[in-house]
Design an enzyme around this catalytic site. Sequence first.
Site, PDB file in Angstrom:
ATOM      1  N   HIS A 209      -1.876  57.074  53.390  1.00  0.00           N
ATOM      2  CA  HIS A 209      -2.521  57.976  53.768  1.00  0.00           C
ATOM      3  C   HIS A 209      -2.513  59.484  54.060  1.00  0.00           C
ATOM      4  O   HIS A 209      -3.244  60.384  53.957  1.00  0.00           O
ATOM      5  CB  HIS A 209      -3.663  57.465  54.790  1.00  0.00           C
ATOM      6  CG  HIS A 209      -4.342  56.105  54.271  1.00  0.00           C
ATOM      7  ND1 HIS A 209      -3.944  54.814  54.423  1.00  0.00           N
ATOM      8  CD2 HIS A 209      -5.493  56.312  53.716  1.00  0.00           C
ATOM      9  CE1 HIS A 209      -4.923  54.052  53.637  1.00  0.00           C
ATOM     10  NE2 HIS A 209      -6.117  55.033  53.511  1.00  0.00           N
ATOM     11  N   GLU A 453     -11.345  46.240  46.908  1.00  0.00           N
ATOM     12  CA  GLU A 453     -10.175  46.343  47.079  1.00  0.00           C
ATOM     13  C   GLU A 453      -9.157  45.226  47.332  1.00  0.00           C
ATOM     14  O   GLU A 453      -7.860  45.328  47.667  1.00  0.00           O
ATOM     15  CB  GLU A 453      -9.951  47.498  48.061  1.00  0.00           C
ATOM     16  CG  GLU A 453     -10.802  47.332  49.307  1.00  0.00           C
ATOM     17  CD  GLU A 453     -10.425  48.546  50.264  1.00  0.00           C
ATOM     18  OE1 GLU A 453      -9.699  49.402  49.924  1.00  0.00           O
ATOM     19  OE2 GLU A 453     -11.070  48.579  51.334  1.00  0.00           O
TER      20      GLU A 453
HETATM   21  C1  PEP Z   1      -8.752  52.550  48.241  1.00  0.00           C
HETATM   22  O1  PEP Z   1      -7.965  51.686  48.715  1.00  0.00           O
HETATM   23  O2  PEP Z   1      -8.527  52.515  47.076  1.00  0.00           O
HETATM   24  C2  PEP Z   1      -9.550  53.486  49.040  1.00  0.00           C
HETATM   25  C3  PEP Z   1     -10.074  54.208  48.589  1.00  0.00           C
HETATM   26  O3  PEP Z   1      -9.306  53.303  50.460  1.00  0.00           O
HETATM   27  P1  PEP Z   1      -8.239  54.034  51.206  1.00  0.00           P
HETATM   28  O4  PEP Z   1      -7.207  54.543  50.404  1.00  0.00           O
HETATM   29  O5  PEP Z   1      -8.729  54.748  52.254  1.00  0.00           O
HETATM   30  O6  PEP Z   1      -7.551  52.435  51.885  1.00  0.00           O
HETATM   31 MG    MG Z   2      -8.680  50.946  51.086  1.00  0.00          MG
END
Ligand code: PEP
Ligand code: MG
Length: 611
Positions: A209, A453
Amino acid sequence: MSDCPNTDAPSGRAASATVSVSGLATSRGFAAGPVFLYSKNSALAVPEYILSDADVEAELSRYRAALAETRRQIEELAAKLKSDADGIASDVLANHLLLLDDPVANAAVERRIRDERLNAEAAIRRTTDDFRAMFAKMKDEYLRERQRDVEDIESRMIRILLGCGDSAFKHVTSPVIVVADDLTPSETVTFPRELILGFATNRGSATSHAALLARALGIPAVVGLGDITSRVQAGDIIQLDGSTGVVTVNPDAQTRAAFDRHAKSEQELLARIEKDDVDARGTSVPSVRLCANVQPGVSIKDLSSYGAQGIGLYRSEYLWLGGEADPDEEEQVAAYSEAARSAAELGADARVVFRVLDLGGDKMQRGQRVHESNPFLGNRSIRYLLSHREVFHVQLRAILRASAHGPSAVMYPMIATLDELRDANAELVRAMESLRADGIPFDAKIPRGMMVEVPSAALNADAFAKECDFFSIGTNDLVQYTMAADRANERVSYLYQPANPAVIRLVDMTVRAARAAGIPVAVCGESASDPVLGVLWMGLGVTELSMSAGYIPPVRKVLQAVSMDDARALAERVRGYGASRAAAEIYAECRALVLSKVPEFEEMQSFFTAG
Ligand code: PEP
Ligand code: MG
């Protein structure tokens, strides 16, 4: 590329040698500047940077003030312990006071500030390191134990200097490149954007992140560098190429000149693409909307300049990550309403998709105490919300209230079972009822979507599609959970394969289920910003790609050149391969299609780091 401040190495210490290290390029762009070492090899993160000449006197005063405050605190503690008749403890504190007055130690710290132009925290840390080394060599157990006293004082003084809970950047006044072991999203959000030229970290991967945040902020970043923190010291100059992943410490004149040339030519190419994009927007990509992923706190004003057709993912958790307390309903309403109003300006069909709180995994709130041995598989995301109903209720009320100010949708992350989806929808209804009872307006027809996901969601997509209004495939997590490879761990990044046939099958199943139910399906993971994968997703039937806004113009350039028929034919071939081809082969085939339509892609590919 930004100007390079404080590039003259201070006298009093030798600069590190020129060395180049390669890591994972995660956010494109070029940066050169002085190192800000954000070291966390002890419990306390100690910032390390070089002062300008003009700041040295003020830093000495800051150090002396901290020394006085440390003395005051210890004396106060000693007085209290004396009255409690705790003899041993007050002896220890008396020792601390003696150490605080040690002229050798004080002179060493002041010399580092004055001659090496080191910030006070780093000067204290370095001086303590010298003491540590000295104590380690001592045979006498008692004397060796004195090391603890020195460390106690060190951490008390550094905490005083940083100001409890204050940003480590409080005293930084000119731009720096942050070099750290790793950065959590909650640390990254507290960094002042205007002072950060780039990030270089030992650990991390393209979809961690902190990397995503760098992309959203348009800050060049290279992660997974292994031991970059031990190769640099404050005052070193580094060059960081966020497209190739090469970081050079103390570049010589020739390397600098080559870097500047490369940076200039890439910037010119990108500027050309952005300009062409503005001219060509009328003829947008057929069947695929290009939307932006945004974080609250990151400017959403320039989305229209990138030609975003909506906000496909609003990562609401960033409202939580900056502080220790939950944002209240009014604070949330203000942030969400701003996004809803911005979405309304992006075009007739634009909307903002508010993803509800996706805490957990590597996104921890500051001061969050709950320890889970496997947080990515733990009580995160929708699981957290369903076990903290009040937090969920307040957030849903806030999103609904914002929906009165602009076209909005609500989206649940990490859905794994139908029960969770039903439960979340029931909470939405409960929030609507409470707003009705309060007489507060909202969009009662707000679309409700879910992220796909978790592999179970993709496998059971047909059932889910009947109970929501849209899907958005989060490939960042879907790849991690399908391949059992931590998305933030560079050591398993070779397994992190969005083009693996298993992942493609899951995307395909999700799209087919969405089609059968007549609902749209987006991809909002980082793979959406890699047009090589974008053509495949488009061919499989994905109707929207959502990415960091800066990636939209080059992605549009590529996708505009590939016809829907070509993309469908590619998807058909890839489906036909089943599991017989490796991810790299599939990726190469997609790339060949792109190259055949956009010969310039060879030159452009470095824009699309990560995926
Ligand atoms: C993902 O998991 O692809 C997503 C867009 O969410 P994040 O990256 O915030 O977990
Ligand atoms: Mg995600």
